[in-house]
Design a protein around this motif. Structure first.
Motif, PDB file in Angstrom:
ATOM      1  N   UNK A   1      -4.814 -36.480   3.340  1.00 32.18           N
ATOM      2  CA  UNK A   1      -3.544 -36.032   2.780  1.00 32.18           C
ATOM      3  C   UNK A   1      -3.816 -35.480   1.380  1.00 32.18           C
ATOM      4  N   UNK A   2      -3.342 -34.277   1.066  1.00 28.78           N
ATOM      5  CA  UNK A   2      -3.723 -33.635  -0.197  1.00 28.78           C
ATOM      6  C   UNK A   2      -3.281 -34.359  -1.465  1.00 28.78           C
ATOM      7  N   UNK A   3      -2.070 -34.948  -1.461  1.00 30.67           N
ATOM      8  CA  UNK A   3      -1.524 -35.493  -2.700  1.00 30.67           C
ATOM      9  C   UNK A   3      -1.048 -36.938  -2.509  1.00 30.67           C
ATOM     10  N   UNK A   4      -1.162 -37.711  -3.566  1.00 28.89           N
ATOM     11  CA  UNK A   4      -0.685 -39.089  -3.512  1.00 28.89           C
ATOM     12  C   UNK A   4      -0.060 -39.464  -4.858  1.00 28.89           C
ATOM     13  N   UNK A   5       0.924 -40.378  -4.806  1.00 30.51           N
ATOM     14  CA  UNK A   5       1.701 -40.727  -5.989  1.00 30.51           C
ATOM     15  C   UNK A   5       2.059 -42.215  -5.969  1.00 30.51           C
ATOM     16  N   UNK A   6       2.454 -42.715  -7.146  1.00 34.22           N
ATOM     17  CA  UNK A   6       3.053 -44.039  -7.218  1.00 34.22           C
ATOM     18  C   UNK A   6       4.511 -43.945  -7.667  1.00 34.22           C
ATOM     19  N   UNK A   7       5.057 -42.728  -7.711  1.00 33.82           N
ATOM     20  CA  UNK A   7       6.448 -42.479  -8.081  1.00 33.82           C
ATOM     21  C   UNK A   7       7.044 -41.540  -7.030  1.00 33.82           C
ATOM     22  N   UNK A   8       8.005 -42.031  -6.261  1.00 34.43           N
ATOM     23  CA  UNK A   8       8.570 -41.225  -5.178  1.00 34.43           C
ATOM     24  C   UNK A   8       9.235 -39.950  -5.694  1.00 34.43           C
ATOM     25  N   UNK A   9       9.687 -39.956  -6.928  1.00 39.13           N
ATOM     26  CA  UNK A   9      10.351 -38.770  -7.476  1.00 39.13           C
ATOM     27  C   UNK A   9       9.379 -37.596  -7.604  1.00 39.13           C
ATOM     28  N   UNK A  10       8.133 -37.895  -7.878  1.00 40.85           N
ATOM     29  CA  UNK A  10       7.133 -36.825  -7.935  1.00 40.85           C
ATOM     30  C   UNK A  10       6.893 -36.244  -6.545  1.00 40.85           C
ATOM     31  N   UNK A  11       6.857 -37.096  -5.552  1.00 45.03           N
ATOM     32  CA  UNK A  11       6.681 -36.623  -4.174  1.00 45.03           C
ATOM     33  C   UNK A  11       7.858 -35.744  -3.767  1.00 45.03           C
ATOM     34  N   UNK A  12       9.077 -36.205  -4.021  1.00 44.60           N
ATOM     35  CA  UNK A  12      10.270 -35.453  -3.625  1.00 44.60           C
ATOM     36  C   UNK A  12      10.328 -34.100  -4.323  1.00 44.60           C
ATOM     37  N   UNK A  13       9.839 -34.012  -5.544  1.00 45.31           N
ATOM     38  CA  UNK A  13       9.932 -32.781  -6.336  1.00 45.31           C
ATOM     39  C   UNK A  13       9.032 -31.657  -5.825  1.00 45.31           C
ATOM     40  N   UNK A  14       8.088 -31.956  -4.952  1.00 44.39           N
ATOM     41  CA  UNK A  14       7.160 -30.925  -4.496  1.00 44.39           C
ATOM     42  C   UNK A  14       7.869 -29.921  -3.579  1.00 44.39           C
ATOM     43  N   UNK A  15       7.610 -28.631  -3.811  1.00 45.07           N
ATOM     44  CA  UNK A  15       8.223 -27.585  -2.996  1.00 45.07           C
ATOM     45  C   UNK A  15       7.704 -27.573  -1.565  1.00 45.07           C
ATOM     46  N   UNK A  16       6.483 -28.069  -1.363  1.00 46.50           N
ATOM     47  CA  UNK A  16       5.923 -28.065  -0.005  1.00 46.50           C
ATOM     48  C   UNK A  16       6.309 -29.303   0.789  1.00 46.50           C
TER      49      UNK A  16
END
Length: 360
Positions: free
Chosen positions: A51-66
């Motif tokens: 998986x290309x990207x990983x986070x510990x803050x769901x808001x960063x995940x949601x903000x992605x355009x892809x």
């Protein structure tokens, strides 16, 4: 928003890594990002599943355009803020059960979803387990006639007896923990799916073994239930009862008995979840007795040996994708999540008051 080559972000790496991420990938959906409260767990999931990207803050995940859609696989207390944030960002949402902490949260999410063009569903994947899907088909064909009574029992527990267990969110009622929310919600969804809306509920919950041990090895008390019982009355007539306990040594799993004016259906399962090869017993009024019914092949379109929940989940994912492509929210959607949460709340209220509760 894209529908072809849809990208999804998964928040939660428990069930998310066991069933959901492999299921999405097998269905041709790109898992763009994964999130966990512990960054090391998110990183491991990303590495394990490419998986290309990983986070510990769901808001960063949601903000992605892809990220076109978000799958929420967290403890229940986080469902509301994550789902609401995803809807405000215009993302499609797949949310684990139990949907919310209470019916007010559930209705807010249902209302918010209706004000968007987003597709939203609840992960009640067992609607697609062969056993339960076949039961739904038989009921629609009139096998039972007019439904009169449904009886469900679900008992399991450690064979060596119940001992103090680690304290987790699942044992905290304020965080959406408890056996009723964890497993009872699946069976309530099945009953609504089979027999329609519920007009009243009566029930009781207990914590027979509250003793827990926290991270510092200190004794503490669980507030969530380990045992429950309820009776539902349906708007179209008939009743359903269920008894469940996670502290019943040698409990033996589950049994579903459905009785109507014209017939009876019975489903057995050795564990807490319906098995992928589970069968259905049936008998019509006047016949010699129960016999195993031949399972139509359409309810077992393929095999997935990794986990008993994998095939039903992948079928749910196909409905989710079809909903996005056609601009609808297939059932079980946020409306279903709200109605199920009303029943869960009603059981808890009935347990507190000692009387039946009418539902709107």
């Amino acid at each position: 928003m894209r529908t072809a080559n849809m990208g999804i972000g998964v928040v939660g790496v428990g069930f998310g890594t066991v069933v959901q991420i492999p299921g999405f990938q097998d269905e041709g959906i790109e898992v763009v990002a994964v999130c966990s409260r512990r960054i090391a767990r998110a990183q491991k999931a990303a590495e394990d599943f490419n998986i290309p990207y990983y986070f510990d803050d769901y808001r960063e995940l949601i903000a992605r355009d892809d990220v076109d859609a978000v799958s929420i696989v967290t403890p229940p207390a986080l469902h509301y803020p994550i789902a609401m944030a995803a809807l405000k960002a215009g993302k499609h949402v797949l949310c684990e059960k139990p949907f919310a902490l209470n019916a007010m949260q559930a209705f807010d999410l249902h209302k918010a979803a209706r004000e968007t063009d987003c597709t939203v569903m609840i992960t009640h994947e067992f609607r697609w387990s062969p056993q339960r899907a076949y039961i739904k088909s038989l009921i629609e064909e009139g096998y039972l006639g007019k439904m009169k009574l449904a009886s469900i029992r679900l008992f399991f527990g450690p064979s060596e007896g119940v001992r103090p267990r680690p304290a987790t969110w699942a044992l905290d009622a304020s965080q959406g923990g408890g056996f009723l929310f964890a497993l009872g919600s699946h069976y309530i969804d099945a009953l609504r799916h089979w027999f329609g809306e519920v007009s009243s509920v009566e029930g009781h919950v207990w914590t027979h073994y509250p003793e827990r041990v926290d991270e510092s090895e200190m004794e503490t008390q669980a507030s969530a239930d380990d045992t429950f019982t309820f009776t539902l009355e349906f708007q179209d007539g008939g009743f359903a009862t269920m008894h469940g306990s996670s502290v019943a040594p040698h409990g033996g799993g589950a049994r579903i008995d459905l009785f109507g004016t014209d017939g009876t259906l019975v489903a057995l399962q050795p564990g807490v979840n319906p098995p992928p090869d589970g069968g259905v017993l049936g008998a019509r009024v006047g016949s010699a007795g129960l016999q195993e019914l031949v399972m139509p092949g359409k309810f077992c379109p393929f095999e997935d040996q990794r986990d008993g929940r994998s095939m039903p989940f992948r079928l749910l994912v196909r409905e989710f994708v079809a909903g996005i492509e056609s601009g609808i929210s297939p059932s079980p959607n946020f409306y279903d999540g709200w109605k199920t949460q009303q029943i869960l709340d009603g059981i808890l209220e009935s347990s507190r008051k000692g009387e039946a509760v009418k539902l709107n």
